[in-house]
Design an enzyme around this catalytic site. Structure first.
Site, PDB file in Angstrom:
ATOM      1  N   ARG A  88      94.129  42.676  48.719  1.00 16.38           N
ATOM      2  CA  ARG A  88      95.037  43.215  49.735  1.00 16.38           C
ATOM      3  C   ARG A  88      94.292  43.805  50.922  1.00 16.38           C
ATOM      4  NH1 ARG A  88      96.752  43.660  44.813  1.00 16.38           N
ATOM      5  NH2 ARG A  88      95.747  45.669  44.538  1.00 16.38           N
ATOM      6  N   GLU A 118      85.987  51.210  35.137  1.00 17.75           N
ATOM      7  CA  GLU A 118      86.362  52.084  34.030  1.00 17.75           C
ATOM      8  C   GLU A 118      86.212  51.368  32.694  1.00 17.75           C
ATOM      9  OE1 GLU A 118      90.129  54.884  32.724  1.00 17.75           O
ATOM     10  OE2 GLU A 118      90.134  53.884  34.665  1.00 17.75           O
TER      11      GLU A 118
END
Length: 182
Positions: A67, A104
């Site tokens: 995006r 993560e």
């Protein structure tokens, strides 16, 4: 360094976001910008706000997949300058240079074309959301390794509770809507 957006722009962005619970994994609330992109007034306001702040201070806009491409390309057009994509590994043809970084839950690699910069270009890095900051930080390091001068990072939205700004210390960061809670 942080600058603030007008209250009307913040309200406009906030009104055009959609929360998608449990995406991409359980417990995550995804901030979907597609309603903002579909609204010409809102999308244009975000791009003009970025352009007004950056006009004359950058030579290229760099957008982070995916995006960030949308906001970055529109911004580059508005500024009348070029656009460079930062892609996931293996997506660009030709010779590339990349950087791997930890996420993560795993790791990722991003790349640019080797010839994206001749050296010293002032670049603005753009994405849709500043979350944990890992990709933004990796992109800045990759661009600097390629010879660019990273002027700042911009995104319409920041998820402050994920502390992504901490990974961009020493850099100018601007995010119009700062989401403080999870």
């Amino acid at each position: 360094m942080t600058t603030t957006a007008s209250a009307s722009l913040v309200a406009l962005i906030e009104s055009r976001l959609r929360d998608i619970p449990d995406f991409p994994s359980p417990g995550v609330v995804f901030k979907d910008v597609t309603p903002l992109l579909a609204d010409a007034e809102a999308f244009g306001a975000v791009v003009r706000d970025m352009a007004d702040r950056r006009r004359g201070s950058v030579d290229l806009v760099v957008g982070i997949e995916a995006r960030g491409f949308i906001f970055g390309a529109a911004l580059a057009h508005e500024l009348g300058i070029g656009f460079v994509p930062v892609r996931k590994a293996g997506k660009l043809p030709g010779k590339t240079m990349g950087v791997s970084y930890d996420l993560e839950y795993g790791s990722a690699t991003i790349e640019i074309h080797e010839d994206s910069f001749v050296g010293g270009e002032r670049v603005l890095v753009v994405d849709d959301v500043l979350a944990t900051g890992g990709t933004a930080e990796a992109a800045c390091h990759l661009l600097e390794d390629a010879g660019a001068d990273v002027v700042a990072f911009e995104a319409p939205i920041e998820l402050e509770f994920l502390h992504g700004r901490d990974r961009l210390k020493g850099r100018e960061v601007h995010c119009s809507l700062v989401v403080r809670g999870d």
